[in-house]
Write a protein that holds these residues in place. Structure first.
Motif, short mmCIF file in Angstrom:
data_model
loop_
_atom_site.label_atom_id
_atom_site.label_comp_id
_atom_site.label_asym_id
_atom_site.label_seq_id
_atom_site.Cartn_x
_atom_site.Cartn_y
_atom_site.Cartn_z
N GLN A 39 0.95 -1.27 0.00
CA GLN A 39 0.11 -0.11 0.15
C GLN A 39 0.87 1.25 0.12
N ALA A 40 0.85 1.89 -0.91
CA ALA A 40 1.34 3.11 -1.21
C ALA A 40 0.82 4.39 -0.51
N PRO A 41 0.97 5.34 -0.07
CA PRO A 41 0.41 6.73 0.33
C PRO A 41 -0.66 7.09 -0.48
N GLY A 42 -2.00 7.04 -0.24
CA GLY A 42 -3.03 7.76 -1.00
C GLY A 42 -3.53 6.63 -1.84
N LYS A 43 -3.17 5.34 -1.82
CA LYS A 43 -3.41 4.31 -2.63
C LYS A 43 -4.12 3.28 -2.03
N GLN A 44 -4.77 2.16 -2.77
CA GLN A 44 -5.56 1.10 -2.12
C GLN A 44 -4.37 0.05 -1.98
N ARG A 45 -4.61 -0.68 -1.02
CA ARG A 45 -3.61 -1.98 -1.12
C ARG A 45 -3.88 -2.82 -2.04
N MET A 78 7.66 -17.20 4.46
CA MET A 78 7.52 -16.62 3.15
C MET A 78 8.41 -15.91 2.94
N TYR A 79 8.99 -15.67 1.60
CA TYR A 79 9.75 -14.37 1.04
C TYR A 79 9.54 -13.89 0.02
N LEU A 80 10.06 -12.68 -0.22
CA LEU A 80 9.64 -11.93 -1.56
C LEU A 80 11.15 -11.30 -1.72
N GLN A 81 11.67 -11.76 -2.81
CA GLN A 81 12.86 -11.35 -3.56
C GLN A 81 12.41 -10.30 -4.43
N MET A 82 12.82 -9.11 -4.15
CA MET A 82 12.62 -8.20 -5.01
C MET A 82 13.71 -7.52 -5.77
N ASN A 83 13.95 -7.48 -7.15
CA ASN A 83 15.05 -7.08 -7.89
C ASN A 83 14.70 -5.72 -8.81
N SER A 84 15.82 -5.00 -9.13
CA SER A 84 15.28 -4.01 -10.06
C SER A 84 14.18 -3.08 -9.62
N LEU A 85 14.43 -2.80 -8.47
CA LEU A 85 13.45 -1.71 -7.58
C LEU A 85 13.48 -0.35 -8.25
N LYS A 86 12.17 0.02 -8.17
CA LYS A 86 11.81 1.27 -9.18
C LYS A 86 11.12 2.24 -7.77
N PRO A 87 11.39 3.42 -8.13
CA PRO A 87 10.62 4.30 -7.00
C PRO A 87 9.30 4.05 -6.72
N GLU A 88 8.68 3.71 -7.85
CA GLU A 88 7.00 3.51 -7.60
C GLU A 88 6.93 2.10 -6.95
N ASP A 89 7.87 1.20 -6.48
CA ASP A 89 7.76 0.29 -5.52
C ASP A 89 7.54 0.73 -4.31
N THR A 90 7.83 1.75 -3.81
CA THR A 90 7.90 2.44 -2.57
C THR A 90 6.41 2.25 -1.78
N ALA A 91 6.25 1.52 -0.75
CA ALA A 91 5.04 1.28 -0.23
C ALA A 91 5.32 0.44 1.01
N VAL A 92 4.35 0.31 2.02
CA VAL A 92 4.44 -0.43 3.11
C VAL A 92 3.91 -1.94 2.23
N TYR A 93 4.75 -2.91 2.62
CA TYR A 93 4.47 -4.35 2.22
C TYR A 93 3.88 -5.21 3.34
N TYR A 94 2.94 -5.83 3.01
CA TYR A 94 2.19 -6.64 4.15
C TYR A 94 2.14 -8.00 3.66
N CYS A 95 2.34 -9.15 4.55
CA CYS A 95 2.23 -10.40 4.37
C CYS A 95 0.70 -10.77 4.76
N ASN A 96 0.20 -11.80 4.17
CA ASN A 96 -0.99 -12.14 3.91
C ASN A 96 -1.06 -13.72 4.20
N ALA A 97 -1.83 -14.11 5.03
CA ALA A 97 -2.30 -15.66 5.00
C ALA A 97 -3.83 -15.81 4.82
N GLU A 98 -4.38 -16.47 4.06
CA GLU A 98 -5.77 -16.63 3.27
C GLU A 98 -6.42 -17.64 4.28
N ASP A 99 -7.80 -17.27 4.59
CA ASP A 99 -8.61 -18.30 5.12
C ASP A 99 -8.78 -19.33 4.37
N PHE A 100 -8.91 -20.53 4.83
CA PHE A 100 -9.11 -21.88 3.94
C PHE A 100 -10.01 -21.59 2.87
#
Length: 119
Positions: A39-45, A78-100
């Motif tokens: 979720q970036a500032p002013g944007k939806q998750r 769980m992992y997230l490998q992020m390469n070639s990062l761009k300024p537009e990738d700036t955000a708060v990153y959240y981990c999620n586990a789904e309901d069954f």
């Protein structure tokens, strides 16, 4: 019950890399589909990447070719490998586990980790 704790965020220059980790408590985590959202500032998750218990993955178009989601069931992580990062990738990153049954109101979320990409 599942508790999720993200780590690995930070400040990185454009073109750089980061690896986010999501440590889960609760043995049911490995049986759940899980993912990374941001979720970036002013944007939806928004969904960044998702992985099923069997390892099937899907990515947002913005993440394809640059990000890789993975999970280590033995470590309940769980992992997230992020390469070639761009300024537009700036955000708060959240981990999620789904309901069954994929009911959003019963999903589990971490507290988030900030990723800032400078130009």
């Amino acid at each position: 019950q599942v508790q999720l704790v993200e780590s690995g965020g930070g400040l990185v220059q454009s073109g750089g890399s980061l690896r986010l980790s999501c440590a889960a408590s609760g043995s049911s985590f490995r049986s759940r589909a899980s993912g990374w959202y941001r979720q970036a500032p002013g944007k939806q998750r928004e969904l960044v990447a998702r992985i099923t218990p069997g390892g099937f993955t899907n990515y947002a178009d913005s993440a394809k070719g640059r990000f890789t989601i993975s999970r280590d069931n033995a470590k309940n992580t769980m992992y997230l490998q992020m390469n070639s990062l761009k300024p537009e990738d700036t955000a708060v990153y959240y981990c999620n586990a789904e309901d069954f049954w994929n009911r959003p109101e019963y999903a589990y979320w971490g507290q988030g980790t900030q990723v800032t990409v400078s130009s």
